[in-house]
Design a protein around this motif. Structure first.
Motif, PDB file in Angstrom:
ATOM      1  N   ARG A  17       0.828  -1.245  -0.098  1.00 53.97           N
ATOM      2  CA  ARG A  17       0.050   0.067  -0.015  1.00 53.97           C
ATOM      3  C   ARG A  17       0.818   1.242  -0.036  1.00 53.97           C
ATOM      4  O   ARG A  17       0.563   1.976  -0.790  1.00 53.97           O
ATOM      5  N   ILE A  18       1.910   1.480   0.923  1.00 57.64           N
ATOM      6  CA  ILE A  18       2.752   2.446   0.942  1.00 57.64           C
ATOM      7  C   ILE A  18       3.477   2.734  -0.412  1.00 57.64           C
ATOM      8  O   ILE A  18       3.477   3.901  -0.934  1.00 57.64           O
ATOM      9  N   VAL A  75      -9.051  -2.049  -5.301  1.00 59.40           N
ATOM     10  CA  VAL A  75      -9.395  -2.848  -6.681  1.00 59.40           C
ATOM     11  C   VAL A  75      -9.593  -1.994  -7.620  1.00 59.40           C
ATOM     12  O   VAL A  75      -9.366  -1.987  -8.537  1.00 59.40           O
ATOM     13  N   LEU A  76     -10.621  -0.970  -7.365  1.00 57.84           N
ATOM     14  CA  LEU A  76     -10.935   0.104  -8.362  1.00 57.84           C
ATOM     15  C   LEU A  76      -9.714   0.850  -8.618  1.00 57.84           C
ATOM     16  O   LEU A  76      -9.735   1.271  -9.830  1.00 57.84           O
ATOM     17  N   ALA A  77      -9.047   1.212  -7.890  1.00 55.89           N
ATOM     18  CA  ALA A  77      -7.674   2.093  -8.174  1.00 55.89           C
ATOM     19  C   ALA A  77      -6.747   1.241  -9.159  1.00 55.89           C
ATOM     20  O   ALA A  77      -6.351   1.823  -9.868  1.00 55.89           O
ATOM     21  N   PRO A 112       5.288   3.183 -14.034  1.00 57.60           N
ATOM     22  CA  PRO A 112       4.508   3.400 -13.040  1.00 57.60           C
ATOM     23  C   PRO A 112       3.314   3.040 -12.586  1.00 57.60           C
ATOM     24  O   PRO A 112       2.662   2.808 -11.386  1.00 57.60           O
ATOM     25  N   MET A 113       2.419   3.553 -13.542  1.00 57.60           N
ATOM     26  CA  MET A 113       1.055   3.013 -13.304  1.00 57.60           C
ATOM     27  C   MET A 113       0.697   1.766 -13.082  1.00 57.60           C
ATOM     28  O   MET A 113      -0.181   1.369 -12.463  1.00 57.60           O
ATOM     29  N   LEU A 114       1.294   0.888 -13.977  1.00 52.80           N
ATOM     30  CA  LEU A 114       1.032  -0.642 -14.124  1.00 52.80           C
ATOM     31  C   LEU A 114       1.706  -1.031 -12.622  1.00 52.80           C
ATOM     32  O   LEU A 114       1.000  -2.002 -12.046  1.00 52.80           O
ATOM     33  N   LEU A 115       2.684  -0.682 -12.149  1.00 53.49           N
ATOM     34  CA  LEU A 115       3.442  -1.033 -10.921  1.00 53.49           C
ATOM     35  C   LEU A 115       2.372  -0.625  -9.556  1.00 53.49           C
ATOM     36  O   LEU A 115       1.987  -1.510  -8.922  1.00 53.49           O
ATOM     37  N   SER A 116       1.959   0.570  -9.690  1.00 54.55           N
ATOM     38  CA  SER A 116       0.884   0.618  -8.746  1.00 54.55           C
ATOM     39  C   SER A 116      -0.159  -0.009  -8.640  1.00 54.55           C
ATOM     40  O   SER A 116      -0.997  -0.280  -7.752  1.00 54.55           O
ATOM     41  N   TRP A 121      -3.729  -4.313  -6.213  1.00 48.24           N
ATOM     42  CA  TRP A 121      -4.362  -5.391  -6.312  1.00 48.24           C
ATOM     43  C   TRP A 121      -4.007  -6.432  -5.322  1.00 48.24           C
ATOM     44  O   TRP A 121      -4.779  -7.254  -4.735  1.00 48.24           O
ATOM     45  N   LEU A 122      -2.579  -6.407  -5.203  1.00 44.62           N
ATOM     46  CA  LEU A 122      -2.018  -7.522  -4.443  1.00 44.62           C
ATOM     47  C   LEU A 122      -2.320  -6.999  -2.973  1.00 44.62           C
ATOM     48  O   LEU A 122      -2.574  -7.814  -2.030  1.00 44.62           O
TER      49      LEU A 122
END
Length: 136
Positions: A17-18, A75-77, A112-116, A121-122
């Protein structure tokens, strides 16, 4: 370290999360600097500084909204970030970017978008596992 283990691990969830929120906040910072940098363009074209700032503010507003959504709905984010990364790729195809633009956008925006998105999700999956463990 297996990231997809179905065990409750609060430390891993909090780190996910962080990091996800930090990457999104970094995007907010970059977009904010872009809004300020838009004022540097005013001497080169006939557009007004407000028009440039308005154009640059759109990604800033989107990044702030995704950060706020990610605080409560991970999940939405994650879905918004993945859809956004795909949208940037479609924009690149439509605009006909050259290879340098693709590399820059892949490293600075889509990556960065895919990483976040993956980290959100995890973290949501781990939260679900922890909630199920507590319900037992």
């Amino acid at each position: 370290m297996n990231l997809l283990v179905k065990t409750c691990n609060y430390e891993r969830m909090n780190v996910q999360r962080i990091v996800a929120r930090g990457v999104v906040l970094l995007g907010v910072l970059v977009c904010g600097v872009a809004v300020l940098g838009a004022f540097a363009e005013m001497g080169y074209t006939a557009r007004t500084p407000i028009a440039y700032a308005r154009t640059a503010a759109v990604p800033l507003v989107i990044a702030v909204v995704i950060f706020r959504v990610g605080l409560y709905f991970e999940v939405l984010a994650a879905a918004l970030l993945v859809v956004g990364a795909v949208g940037v790729a479609i924009w690149g195809v439509v605009a006909g970017w050259e290879s340098g633009s693709w590399v820059a956008m892949a490293i600075l925006v889509m990556g960065p978008m895919l990483l976040s998105g993956v980290l959100y999700w995890l973290a949501a999956q781990t939260q679900m596992v922890c909630s199920l463990d507590e319900a037992k």
